[in-house]
Design a protein around this motif. Structure first.
Motif, PDB file in Angstrom:
ATOM      1  N   UNK A 178     -17.429 -33.848 -19.562  1.00  0.00           N
ATOM      2  CA  UNK A 178     -17.288 -35.015 -20.395  1.00  0.00           C
ATOM      3  C   UNK A 178     -18.538 -36.373 -20.720  1.00  0.00           C
ATOM      4  N   UNK A 179     -18.040 -36.754 -19.668  1.00  0.00           N
ATOM      5  CA  UNK A 179     -19.245 -37.917 -19.755  1.00  0.00           C
ATOM      6  C   UNK A 179     -20.863 -38.118 -20.145  1.00  0.00           C
ATOM      7  N   UNK A 180     -21.287 -36.758 -19.740  1.00  0.00           N
ATOM      8  CA  UNK A 180     -22.298 -36.200 -20.505  1.00  0.00           C
ATOM      9  C   UNK A 180     -22.189 -36.241 -21.675  1.00  0.00           C
ATOM     10  N   UNK A 181     -21.101 -35.246 -21.960  1.00  0.00           N
ATOM     11  CA  UNK A 181     -21.150 -35.257 -23.830  1.00  0.00           C
ATOM     12  C   UNK A 181     -21.248 -36.796 -24.558  1.00  0.00           C
ATOM     13  N   UNK A 182     -20.613 -37.396 -23.754  1.00  0.00           N
ATOM     14  CA  UNK A 182     -20.366 -39.036 -24.468  1.00  0.00           C
ATOM     15  C   UNK A 182     -21.498 -39.873 -23.814  1.00  0.00           C
ATOM     16  N   UNK A 183     -22.433 -39.399 -23.084  1.00  0.00           N
ATOM     17  CA  UNK A 183     -23.962 -40.466 -23.089  1.00  0.00           C
ATOM     18  C   UNK A 183     -24.631 -39.576 -24.198  1.00  0.00           C
ATOM     19  N   UNK A 184     -24.458 -38.283 -24.397  1.00  0.00           N
ATOM     20  CA  UNK A 184     -25.380 -38.063 -25.845  1.00  0.00           C
ATOM     21  C   UNK A 184     -26.074 -36.820 -25.338  1.00  0.00           C
ATOM     22  N   UNK A 185     -25.730 -36.257 -24.194  1.00  0.00           N
ATOM     23  CA  UNK A 185     -26.521 -35.189 -23.582  1.00  0.00           C
ATOM     24  C   UNK A 185     -25.899 -34.091 -24.736  1.00  0.00           C
ATOM     25  N   UNK A 186     -26.162 -32.878 -25.035  1.00  0.00           N
ATOM     26  CA  UNK A 186     -26.208 -31.942 -25.537  1.00  0.00           C
ATOM     27  C   UNK A 186     -26.716 -30.815 -25.445  1.00  0.00           C
ATOM     28  N   UNK A 187     -27.674 -30.384 -24.644  1.00  0.00           N
ATOM     29  CA  UNK A 187     -28.685 -29.429 -23.700  1.00  0.00           C
ATOM     30  C   UNK A 187     -28.565 -29.434 -22.077  1.00  0.00           C
ATOM     31  N   UNK A 188     -28.610 -29.144 -21.194  1.00  0.00           N
ATOM     32  CA  UNK A 188     -27.849 -28.476 -20.069  1.00  0.00           C
ATOM     33  C   UNK A 188     -28.459 -27.550 -19.492  1.00  0.00           C
ATOM     34  N   UNK A 189     -29.594 -27.898 -18.595  1.00  0.00           N
ATOM     35  CA  UNK A 189     -30.337 -27.128 -17.490  1.00  0.00           C
ATOM     36  C   UNK A 189     -29.427 -26.969 -16.298  1.00  0.00           C
ATOM     37  N   UNK A 190     -28.901 -25.819 -15.612  1.00  0.00           N
ATOM     38  CA  UNK A 190     -28.015 -26.241 -14.299  1.00  0.00           C
ATOM     39  C   UNK A 190     -29.215 -25.665 -13.347  1.00  0.00           C
TER      40      UNK A 190
END
Lengths: 319, 417
Positions: free
Chosen positions: B160-172
């Motif tokens: 949730x926090x990452x989305x709020x930072x504006x990150x939209x694309x993640x790789x794990x």
């Protein structure tokens, strides 16, 4: 490490009364001891009996056939996996055990086909690799084996839920298995295996089908390891990759060696010594593995033929 | 036990041909025995040692007693092996007559012991074992995660926090076993349900020494952020190689809390700087209780506390509080377990009140924490954001949530958009 090829202790013969007495005393001890000790020790005794079967299975190959396997822990574990998986799927324990032993025997047969072409250190390495394959499959095939976390089930039938009933059930089964194995290694077939151990080329020259004998010995030994694995599943109600890991195979082999390779009954002494020490020493020090290691070194130096082998030697010398 | 007694006992026992210790009868009003299992040998021995330290530290601070009864902690080594753990659990319950079991580190050891106590009702507390299903689909009434957490619990607020930072694309990138699947699953589910996208997931075996094949691919995916789930030596190597490959500073690295736990970063340098994870505990939290715990731990053991030390310390506190409210009667198991479920943990180093949910897993205020240098020049985790009241079910209804399959390599809860 090949089996002691030179002076094969004369098959019992003159020592029959003494050896018979020792076996009877041992059986009596296993029959009476659980009534005298608290329940935790009963579970240790159960474990000793189960692992003695694994060690005897190893001994059939290592001691009587001259091929030292490092995959019996894996064969043992295959049976454990099948039993626990079966119970998790809601199957009856009896069918689970039958399936498990069949699966273990099948795996042993396949391994046997591949492994009997080799001997000595190559046999050791090949069986090690085969065992590692089983371990790898159990670790990675998560949807069936539960991966690292393993499988849990309630395998033990209601009737045997208590420590003592289960112990005596195992005691009876192990007793029968032991008699069968004893007959097996003393049968003409078993004598042929000993012949192969001592001189493969001579047996071949005598017209024996050596490969077939080796294959059958491997498969039968796997069958017994599978029985032990099925019992272990009932004992633990749980299985994880550590049950099929290399350390399990090594432990089985160490038990056979500690008791005396090629003695069959030595397996009980080896299993009792190792499991007993593990539990006893670990109460006092977390370095219990070092203590065990030291014990193995001492055994290798002072009694390379194992406890029973050593006792036999002493008795022979006295005469 | 000194050496002489040890020798004497050995000889006596050897002579008797048994491996027995005298059977100790349970006595009401006598000491409360706690069986503590931790991996003191094997691959995770360092963590196991800290577990024992944290646990003992609590009881020493509190005079080794609760409600007038002495507390005796019996430590056993589970050797990071489930079969050994099971054997030790049996010994503690059937021979040492403990009133409760505590501990274990690896999920497989915990699951094995949980299956054992399922049959006999022995209370078993697991501050470290995070396997989701132990407090979800396969809940066992007498297994309670005092001061512990479920694997997928904290990655959700982080997503949730990452989305709020504006990150939209993640790789794990994650270790390929259940603990990794669960943490990644928690992250991916929340991240994709919030509108994010998962570009790729990499699973590597435990104890990977060379991450270059993965890092090369990670770099070319075009992700805004990388989520990593690593423990122990893998965490060290991943963060080192992430920096060596020049990815640090290019793509922000966030992850599961184990990656920046003190047990990992305490020996590391600048490569850990700025990594963000989510956790209930942050040793760099300014809360006075946290700082006094950190100071006390540092004074005793000469290092900053790890998750292991903290969790066992707080777990001990939780059970202590629960026992006090029932006058130390640990023998009445039902009352004891009910009391543990009812107890709110107030005085712990977290500096917040922690409640238990209905499934035996605590509800925390979760910190989003960042690795920074403290005033002594050591790296530690400082909170930068806070998510109050995060349960293991996040914002889902527990019953509906438990209908979805457990997280695995194949099921990561990723919402198709």
């Amino acid at each position: 490490m090949s089996a002691p090829s030179s002076p094969v202790p004369a098959p019992l013969g003159s020592r029959v009364p003494l050896a018979g007495l020792a076996v009877a005393l041992g059986a009596l001890a296993f029959a009476v001891l659980p009534l005298l000790v608290p329940t935790y020790q009963v579970s240790i005794l159960t474990e000793i009996l189960i692992f003695a079967v694994l060690a005897m299975a190893v001994d059939v190959l290592a001691g009587f056939t001259g091929r030292t396997p490092l995959c019996h822990g894996a064969i043992f574990g295959v049976a454990t996996y099948v039993v626990v998986y079966w119970s998790q799927q809601g199957g009856a324990p009896v069918t689970g055990v039958l399936l498990a032993v069949a699966a273990a025997t099948l795996v042993a047969a396949i391994f046997g086909l591949l492994a009997i072409r080799t001997s000595g250190v190559y046999f050791l390495l090949l069986t090690l690799a085969l065992g590692m394959i089983v371990w790898g499959v159990c670790l990675r095939w998560t949807s069936v084996t539960g991966g690292e976390n393993g499988l849990r089930g309630t395998v033990r039938p209601e009737l045997l839920a208590g420590h003592l009933p289960f112990y005596y059930a195992v005691f009876a089964v192990v007793g029968i298995i032991t008699c069968v194995m004893w007959r097996f290694v003393r049968s003409p077939f078993g004598l042929t295996l000993r012949g192969i151990r001592d001189s493969e080329s001579r047996m071949r020259a005598l017209g024996y089908n050596v490969s077939l004998h080796l294959f059958l010995a491997f498969t039968i030994s796997g069958f017994f390891a599978g029985l032990a694995g099925a019992l272990y599943a009932m004992f633990n109600d749980f299985v994880s990759p550590s049950t099929v890991a290399l350390s399990q195979s090594v432990e089985g082999l160490l038990m056979a060696i500690t008791g005396g390779i090629g003695t069959l009954f030595g397996a009980f002494i080896g299993a009792a010594a190792i499991i007993g020490l593990e539990n006893f020493v670990s109460q006092y020090t977390e370095r219990w593995q070092s203590v065990l290691g030291l014990m193995f070194i001492l055994i290798m130096i002072f009694a390379p033929q194992g406890v029973i082998g050593r006792v036999r030697d002493l008795l022979t010398r006295r005469r | 036990m000194d050496r002489r007694t040890f020798l004497k006992t050995s000889v006596a026992a050897a002579a008797a041909g048994a491996v027995a210790m005298p059977h100790v009868a349970r006595a009401q009003g006598g000491p409360i025995r706690i069986g503590l299992m931790a991996p003191l040998t094997g691959v995770v021995a360092a963590g196991g040692r800290e577990m024992v330290d944290g646990f003992n530290m609590y009881w020493e601070e509190h005079g080794n007693e609760v409600a007038g009864r002495k507390v005796e902690v019996i430590v056993e080594d589970d050797a990071a092996n489930p079969d050994t753990a099971l054997q030790k659990a049996r010994r503690l319950v059937e021979q040492a007559n403990v009133s409760m079991l505590f501990g274990n580190l690896l999920a497989n050891t915990g699951l094995a012991v949980a299956n054992y106590v399922k049959g006999n009702g022995m209370p078993y507390f697991i501050p470290i074992i995070a396997a989701d299903d132990l407090t979800q689909r396969n809940r066992i009434k007498n297994v309670i995660r005092v001061a512990g957490y479920t694997a997928s619990q904290f990655p959700r607020p982080l997503a949730d926090w990452a989305l709020k930072q504006g990150y939209k694309k993640v790789a794990t990138i994650s270790q390929d076993y259940t603990f990794g699947h669960e943490q990644c699953g928690g992250f991916c589910q929340t991240f994709t349900e919030g509108g994010g996208k998962v570009l790729g997931q990499f699973w590597h075996p435990l104890n990977t020494s060379d991450f270059s094949p993965y890092l090369g691919q990670l770099a070319n995916l075009g992700a805004d952020v990388v989520f990593a789930m690593e423990t122990g030596a893998d965490a060290t190597r991943l963060m080192q190689q992430y920096a060596n490959f020049g990815l640090k500073g290019q793509i922000p690295l966030i992850g599961a809390m184990n990656m920046t736990d003190q047990s990992v970063i305490r020996t590391m340098g600048d490569e850990v700087d700025g990594v963000v994870v989510a956790a209930h505990f942050a040793e760099g939290s300014p809360a006075p209780v946290t700082q006094s715990f950190v100071a006390a731990y540092g004074k005793k053991f000469g290092k900053l506390p790890s998750l292991y030390g903290f969790s066992m310390y707080s777990g001990a506190m939780w059970v202590d509080e629960a026992l006090k409210s029932i006058k130390g009667n640990a023998e009445d198991r039902d009352a004891f377990l009910a009391s543990v479920m009812k107890t709110d943990l107030t005085g712990s180093p977290l500096g917040q009140t922690v409640k238990m949910d209905d499934y035996g897993n605590p509800i925390y205020d979760v910190h989003i924490r960042k690795v920074v240098k403290n005033k002594d020049g050591k790296y530690w985790n400082e909170p930068i954001a806070n998510y109050p009241n995060v349960s293991q079910f996040w914002k889902y209804d527990p019953v509906t949530y438990m209908k979805q399959p457990p997280y695995s390599r194949d099921f990561q809860g990723i919402k198709k958009s």
